[in-house]
Design a protein around this motif. Structure first.
Motif, short mmCIF file in Angstrom:
data_model
loop_
_atom_site.label_atom_id
_atom_site.label_comp_id
_atom_site.label_asym_id
_atom_site.label_seq_id
_atom_site.Cartn_x
_atom_site.Cartn_y
_atom_site.Cartn_z
N ASP A 1 0.84 -1.19 0.00
CA ASP A 1 0.00 0.00 0.00
C ASP A 1 0.88 1.24 0.00
O ASP A 1 1.94 1.26 0.58
CB ASP A 1 -0.89 -0.02 1.25
CG ASP A 1 -2.03 0.95 1.10
OD1 ASP A 1 -1.88 2.09 1.54
OD2 ASP A 1 -3.07 0.56 0.53
N TYR B 1 -7.78 -10.03 6.63
CA TYR B 1 -7.41 -9.45 5.34
C TYR B 1 -7.10 -7.97 5.53
O TYR B 1 -7.55 -7.34 6.48
CB TYR B 1 -8.54 -9.65 4.32
CG TYR B 1 -9.83 -8.98 4.71
CD1 TYR B 1 -10.14 -7.70 4.24
CD2 TYR B 1 -10.73 -9.59 5.56
CE1 TYR B 1 -11.31 -7.06 4.62
CE2 TYR B 1 -11.90 -8.96 5.95
CZ TYR B 1 -12.19 -7.71 5.47
OH TYR B 1 -13.34 -7.08 5.85
N ASN C 1 -7.42 -2.55 2.59
CA ASN C 1 -7.56 -2.09 1.21
C ASN C 1 -8.25 -3.15 0.35
O ASN C 1 -8.33 -3.04 -0.85
CB ASN C 1 -6.22 -1.65 0.61
CG ASN C 1 -5.16 -2.71 0.63
OD1 ASN C 1 -5.31 -3.77 1.22
ND2 ASN C 1 -4.04 -2.41 0.00
N TRP C 2 -8.78 -4.17 1.01
CA TRP C 2 -9.67 -5.17 0.43
C TRP C 2 -10.99 -5.06 1.18
O TRP C 2 -11.03 -4.59 2.31
CB TRP C 2 -9.10 -6.58 0.61
CG TRP C 2 -7.97 -6.90 -0.32
CD1 TRP C 2 -6.77 -6.28 -0.41
CD2 TRP C 2 -7.97 -7.91 -1.31
NE1 TRP C 2 -6.01 -6.85 -1.39
CE2 TRP C 2 -6.73 -7.86 -1.96
CE3 TRP C 2 -8.89 -8.87 -1.72
CZ2 TRP C 2 -6.37 -8.72 -2.99
CZ3 TRP C 2 -8.53 -9.74 -2.74
CH2 TRP C 2 -7.30 -9.65 -3.37
N SER D 1 -12.63 -8.51 -2.27
CA SER D 1 -11.95 -8.01 -3.46
C SER D 1 -11.04 -6.85 -3.10
O SER D 1 -11.30 -6.12 -2.14
CB SER D 1 -12.97 -7.52 -4.49
OG SER D 1 -13.76 -8.58 -4.94
N LYS D 2 -10.01 -6.69 -3.92
CA LYS D 2 -9.18 -5.50 -3.79
C LYS D 2 -10.10 -4.32 -4.11
O LYS D 2 -10.74 -4.29 -5.16
CB LYS D 2 -8.02 -5.59 -4.79
CG LYS D 2 -7.01 -4.52 -4.64
CD LYS D 2 -5.82 -4.81 -5.54
CE LYS D 2 -4.74 -3.78 -5.28
NZ LYS D 2 -3.55 -4.08 -6.08
N SER E 1 -10.39 -2.66 -7.43
CA SER E 1 -10.76 -3.47 -8.59
C SER E 1 -12.26 -3.73 -8.70
O SER E 1 -12.70 -4.41 -9.63
CB SER E 1 -10.03 -4.82 -8.54
OG SER E 1 -10.67 -5.73 -7.66
N ASN F 1 -10.13 -10.88 -6.84
CA ASN F 1 -10.97 -11.28 -5.72
C ASN F 1 -10.59 -12.62 -5.12
O ASN F 1 -9.86 -13.40 -5.72
CB ASN F 1 -12.44 -11.31 -6.17
CG ASN F 1 -12.68 -12.34 -7.24
OD1 ASN F 1 -12.55 -13.53 -6.99
ND2 ASN F 1 -13.03 -11.90 -8.44
N ASP G 1 -1.11 -9.68 -6.26
CA ASP G 1 -1.83 -9.81 -5.00
C ASP G 1 -1.94 -11.24 -4.50
O ASP G 1 -2.66 -11.51 -3.55
CB ASP G 1 -3.23 -9.19 -5.14
CG ASP G 1 -3.16 -7.69 -5.34
OD1 ASP G 1 -2.69 -7.01 -4.41
OD2 ASP G 1 -3.55 -7.21 -6.42
N ILE H 1 -1.57 -11.91 -0.76
CA ILE H 1 -2.72 -11.68 0.13
C ILE H 1 -3.46 -13.01 0.31
O ILE H 1 -3.78 -13.41 1.43
CB ILE H 1 -3.68 -10.62 -0.45
CG1 ILE H 1 -2.97 -9.27 -0.62
CG2 ILE H 1 -4.94 -10.49 0.40
CD1 ILE H 1 -2.60 -8.57 0.67
#
Length: 183
Positions: A30, A50, A53-54, A69-70, A73, A83, A169, A172
């Motif tokens: 980030d 998580y 930022n998701w 999901s991010k 996105s 996702n 990603d 993550i």
């Protein structure tokens, strides 16, 4: 006996270093790490952590009970293009046959390409991992799906992203998978 204690110590230290590295990666990804916090989501006996930022998003699967999901996105329909989807399906027959038959039927679609598959453990449960690509509406996507059985149901945790964004990603998903709690 000393070798056994030494091996266990090395394993514990390695796991701790992986967890520290995962948290570092989440913050490093980030632009402003001080604004990223860890969130928790619990549903259907699954608990995941998580980065902030998701967030929760819509899913296109009828079997989905949780989708993350991010945030950057998520499209106008609320569906994330990057996702992590959680699904639960009733098992028809034996678990491993059920999962393998799922991918055998997908291979009939010419846009499906299996990259790898194999076994692993998550939260002390035997699991099966499939990595593959597919094309839908002209967009090639890469997927990493991890299946496990709980209470006569097949659960799958699947990370999906456009092929060009998949690696960005993946950490993550891997962090969430390493930290998942199945109750």
């Amino acid at each position: 006996m000393k070798n056994s204690i030494l091996k266990r110590s090395i394993i514990v230290i390695s796991i701790l270093l992986l967890i520290i590295c995962a948290f570092s990666c989440v913050y490093a990804a980030d632009e402003n790490p001080s604004e990223v916090t860890m969130e928790t989501l619990s549903k259907n006996g699954i608990v995941v952590h998580y980065p902030s930022n998701w967030g929760y998003s819509e899913s296109t699967s009828n079997y989905s009970f949780m989708a993350l999901s991010k945030l950057s996105s998520i499209d106008s329909f609320g569906v994330g293009q990057v996702n992590i989807n959680f699904e639960k399906k009733p098992i028809e027959g034996e678990f491993y046959s059920f999962v393998n038959d799922t991918y055998r039927s997908m291979q009939k679609d010419s846009s499906f390409e299996l990259i790898s598959s194999g076994g692993l453990m998550i939260s002390n449960i035997d699991a099966v991992e499939y990595i593959y690509t597919s094309t839908e509406n002209g967009v090639e996507r890469e997927h990493k799906a991890v299946w496990f059985e709980k209470g006569g149901q097949a659960y799958v945790m699947m990370y999906s992203a456009p092929t060009a964004d998949f690696e960005n990603d993946l950490y993550i998903f891997d962090y969430m998978l390493s930290d998942i709690q199945v109750t």
